[in-house]
Design a protein around this motif. Structure first.
Motif, PDB file in Angstrom:
ATOM      1  N   PRO A   1       0.145  24.538   2.268  1.00  0.00           N
ATOM      2  CA  PRO A   1      -0.858  25.594   2.330  1.00  0.00           C
ATOM      3  C   PRO A   1      -0.478  26.635   3.370  1.00  0.00           C
ATOM      4  N   ARG A   2      -1.172  27.735   3.313  1.00  0.00           N
ATOM      5  CA  ARG A   2      -0.987  28.750   4.350  1.00  0.00           C
ATOM      6  C   ARG A   2      -1.305  28.137   5.710  1.00  0.00           C
ATOM      7  N   GLY A   3      -0.474  28.447   6.673  1.00  0.00           N
ATOM      8  CA  GLY A   3      -0.664  27.893   8.009  1.00  0.00           C
ATOM      9  C   GLY A   3       0.314  26.786   8.344  1.00  0.00           C
ATOM     10  N   LEU A   4       0.998  26.236   7.343  1.00  0.00           N
ATOM     11  CA  LEU A   4       2.018  25.219   7.588  1.00  0.00           C
ATOM     12  C   LEU A   4       3.397  25.812   7.339  1.00  0.00           C
ATOM     13  N   ALA A   5       4.283  25.721   8.334  1.00  0.00           N
ATOM     14  CA  ALA A   5       5.640  26.245   8.210  1.00  0.00           C
ATOM     15  C   ALA A   5       6.476  25.345   7.307  1.00  0.00           C
ATOM     16  N   PRO A   6       7.568  25.873   6.713  1.00  0.00           N
ATOM     17  CA  PRO A   6       8.436  25.047   5.872  1.00  0.00           C
ATOM     18  C   PRO A   6       8.964  23.809   6.578  1.00  0.00           C
ATOM     19  N   SER A   7       9.023  23.820   7.908  1.00  0.00           N
ATOM     20  CA  SER A   7       9.534  22.675   8.656  1.00  0.00           C
ATOM     21  C   SER A   7       8.501  21.550   8.802  1.00  0.00           C
TER      22      SER A   7
ATOM     23  N   MET B   1       0.838  -1.192   0.000  1.00  0.00           N
ATOM     24  CA  MET B   1       0.000   0.000   0.000  1.00  0.00           C
ATOM     25  C   MET B   1       0.877   1.247   0.000  1.00  0.00           C
ATOM     26  N   ILE B   2       0.501   2.196  -0.823  1.00  0.00           N
ATOM     27  CA  ILE B   2       1.203   3.475  -0.872  1.00  0.00           C
ATOM     28  C   ILE B   2       0.278   4.551  -0.305  1.00  0.00           C
ATOM     29  N   LEU B   3       0.735   5.185   0.763  1.00  0.00           N
ATOM     30  CA  LEU B   3      -0.007   6.261   1.409  1.00  0.00           C
ATOM     31  C   LEU B   3       0.485   7.588   0.855  1.00  0.00           C
ATOM     32  N   THR B   4      -0.426   8.428   0.413  1.00  0.00           N
ATOM     33  CA  THR B   4      -0.025   9.742  -0.080  1.00  0.00           C
ATOM     34  C   THR B   4      -0.546  10.832   0.843  1.00  0.00           C
ATOM     35  N   VAL B   5       0.224  11.911   0.933  1.00  0.00           N
ATOM     36  CA  VAL B   5      -0.140  13.064   1.747  1.00  0.00           C
ATOM     37  C   VAL B   5      -0.087  14.296   0.848  1.00  0.00           C
ATOM     38  N   THR B   6      -1.228  14.967   0.719  1.00  0.00           N
ATOM     39  CA  THR B   6      -1.326  16.170  -0.115  1.00  0.00           C
ATOM     40  C   THR B   6      -1.845  17.308   0.755  1.00  0.00           C
ATOM     41  N   PRO B   7      -0.952  18.141   1.305  1.00  0.00           N
ATOM     42  CA  PRO B   7      -1.406  19.190   2.224  1.00  0.00           C
ATOM     43  C   PRO B   7      -2.256  20.270   1.567  1.00  0.00           C
ATOM     44  N   ASN B   8      -2.109  20.453   0.237  1.00  0.00           N
ATOM     45  CA  ASN B   8      -2.835  21.528  -0.438  1.00  0.00           C
ATOM     46  C   ASN B   8      -3.498  20.997  -1.712  1.00  0.00           C
ATOM     47  N   PRO B   9      -4.513  20.125  -1.569  1.00  0.00           N
ATOM     48  CA  PRO B   9      -5.150  19.524  -2.742  1.00  0.00           C
ATOM     49  C   PRO B   9      -5.981  20.546  -3.509  1.00  0.00           C
TER      50      PRO B   9
ATOM     51  N   GLU C   1      -6.257  28.512   4.539  1.00  0.00           N
ATOM     52  CA  GLU C   1      -5.231  28.567   5.589  1.00  0.00           C
ATOM     53  C   GLU C   1      -5.632  27.607   6.700  1.00  0.00           C
ATOM     54  N   LEU C   2      -4.722  26.688   7.044  1.00  0.00           N
ATOM     55  CA  LEU C   2      -5.026  25.694   8.075  1.00  0.00           C
ATOM     56  C   LEU C   2      -4.808  26.271   9.471  1.00  0.00           C
ATOM     57  N   THR C   3      -5.710  25.967  10.380  1.00  0.00           N
ATOM     58  CA  THR C   3      -5.582  26.399  11.761  1.00  0.00           C
ATOM     59  C   THR C   3      -4.615  25.469  12.495  1.00  0.00           C
ATOM     60  N   PRO C   4      -4.123  25.873  13.676  1.00  0.00           N
ATOM     61  CA  PRO C   4      -3.259  24.971  14.450  1.00  0.00           C
ATOM     62  C   PRO C   4      -3.905  23.617  14.714  1.00  0.00           C
ATOM     63  N   ALA C   5      -5.193  23.600  15.014  1.00  0.00           N
ATOM     64  CA  ALA C   5      -5.872  22.324  15.270  1.00  0.00           C
ATOM     65  C   ALA C   5      -5.924  21.466  14.005  1.00  0.00           C
TER      66      ALA C   5
ATOM     67  N   ALA D   1     -12.035  24.127   7.741  1.00  0.00           N
ATOM     68  CA  ALA D   1     -13.083  25.140   7.618  1.00  0.00           C
ATOM     69  C   ALA D   1     -13.074  25.809   6.252  1.00  0.00           C
ATOM     70  N   GLY D   2     -11.883  26.038   5.691  1.00  0.00           N
ATOM     71  CA  GLY D   2     -11.783  26.705   4.397  1.00  0.00           C
ATOM     72  C   GLY D   2     -12.099  25.768   3.245  1.00  0.00           C
ATOM     73  N   ALA D   3     -12.509  26.362   2.107  1.00  0.00           N
ATOM     74  CA  ALA D   3     -12.853  25.567   0.930  1.00  0.00           C
ATOM     75  C   ALA D   3     -11.586  25.127   0.199  1.00  0.00           C
ATOM     76  N   THR D   4     -11.576  23.883  -0.258  1.00  0.00           N
ATOM     77  CA  THR D   4     -10.492  23.373  -1.090  1.00  0.00           C
ATOM     78  C   THR D   4     -10.359  24.247  -2.334  1.00  0.00           C
ATOM     79  N   ARG D   5      -9.143  24.524  -2.762  1.00  0.00           N
ATOM     80  CA  ARG D   5      -8.919  25.429  -3.888  1.00  0.00           C
ATOM     81  C   ARG D   5      -9.343  24.788  -5.215  1.00  0.00           C
ATOM     82  N   SER D   6      -9.677  25.644  -6.181  1.00  0.00           N
ATOM     83  CA  SER D   6      -9.999  25.214  -7.545  1.00  0.00           C
ATOM     84  C   SER D   6      -8.968  25.827  -8.492  1.00  0.00           C
ATOM     85  N   ASN D   7      -8.359  24.970  -9.333  1.00  0.00           N
ATOM     86  CA  ASN D   7      -7.341  25.403 -10.285  1.00  0.00           C
ATOM     87  C   ASN D   7      -7.845  25.250 -11.713  1.00  0.00           C
TER      88      ASN D   7
END
Length: 315
Positions: free
Chosen positions: A139-145, A1-9, A109-113, A84-90
């Motif tokens: 996405p906005r709200g996530l630091a480069p780290s 199984m390959i798990l993917t993570v997309t922080p800004n879909p 923009e993602l909240t701390p929670a 809470a925010g809407a997923t972006r449309s490209n």
């Protein structure tokens, strides 16, 4: 199984047009709506190959609900993180001569929670994963780290991790030694801070990323091919491609092909090249199936052509 993570879909709309005339009414000859984001595309390519994949991604609003429905229809298990925010449309405009114009929205923009819930969801989905592929911009709200923290958590859980991102997020993650990073030529040039004019320049840059922390580097050089550099050596892969239709998601298909084939060595590079070459012959961000692949058209060699000029030099 390959798990993917997309922080800004995203929800991606692709229009095929004869040509793009600024200020004029342009009539599309084709239209597609696809779930988007680099990690999402990797999951789509893995699923198209008949393999199991789970996609972790923050989703919000009507566009997020449609992304989840589209992924489910393609046989992809979705592990959504409600935001809470809407997923972006490209929007992508694909001209008949192969030129592609993309308009990418910034996304919510993602909240701390929400940030913590995203990390926790990856943790809960990790058991049983052969690879975790973390892909795309933050996405906005996530630091480069943030990616660095994710790589560290994956390794602590004993899971191999592939990273496809750029800029400060890539550089910050290198200290945690991701198992493979997949920059394109422009991202590779940005990472080392100098232009790349030849395949040899790209090879040296990939070796520098390994020295900085990457265990392997899979570099996409566009029409010039792909490089794989790891502890066992370096390989160069190419494929003949006729009739380029769209390069949207081609790099993501390449990463999927690499991971499907084990994620190591020349055989995995050949799979990456075959998947990328197949993807550019398809419309929009359609991912190739095994029937679309042409493995006999792929060449992989340990004799890297260091003096070959890049057709699209990276600055």
């Amino acid at each position: 199984m390959i798990l993917t993570v997309t922080p800004n879909p995203s929800l991606d709309r692709t229009y095929e047009v004869p040509s793009l005339d600024r200020g004029e009414v342009v009539r599309a000859t084709g239209e597609r709506v696809d779930p988007g984001g680099k990690g999402v595309n990797v999951s789509r390519a893995v699923a198209a190959a008949g393999r199991r994949t789970v996609a972790v991604l923050p989703l919000g609003g009507a566009p997020g609900a449609l992304v989840a429905d589209l992924l489910d229809a393609q046989g992809i298990e979705v592990a959504p993180v409600p935001v809470a925010g809407a997923t972006r449309s490209n929007i992508a405009l694909a001209e008949s001569d192969g030129v592609l114009t993309k308009i990418n929205a910034p996304g919510p923009e993602l909240t701390p929670a929400e940030r913590e819930l995203l990390l926790d969801t990856v943790r809960r989905q990790s058991p049983g994963a052969d690879w975790i592929a973390c892909c795309g911009s933050l996405p906005r709200g996530l630091a480069p780290s943030w990616y660095a923290a994710l790589v560290a958590r994956a390794h602590a859980a004993g899971v191999r991790i592939a990273l496809d991102t750029s800029g400060p997020a890539l550089l910050a993650a290198l200290r945690e030694r991701p198992d493979v990073v997949k920059p394109n030529a422009e991202e590779l040039a940005q990472a080392v801070g100098r232009p790349l004019a030849t395949v040899g320049d790209a090879l040296k840059a990939a070796e520098e990323l390994r020295a900085t922390g990457a265990r392997a580097v899979l570099a996409s050089l566009g029409a010039d091919g792909q490089l794989l550099v790891d502890a066992d050596g370096a390989w160069f892969g190419t494929a003949s491609v006729d009739g380029v239709r769209s390069n949207v998601g081609a790099g993501d298909a390449s990463l999927a092909g690499f991971l499907i084939a084990g994620g190591r060595g020349p055989e995995a590079l050949a799979s990456a090249v075959a998947h990328g070459a197949a993807a550019v012959r398809l419309p929009g961000s359609v991912m190739p199936t095994p029937d679309d692949l042409a493995p006999d058209a792929v060449t992989v060699t340990a004799e890297v052509p260091v003096d070959r000029p890049l057709r699209e030099p990276a600055s």
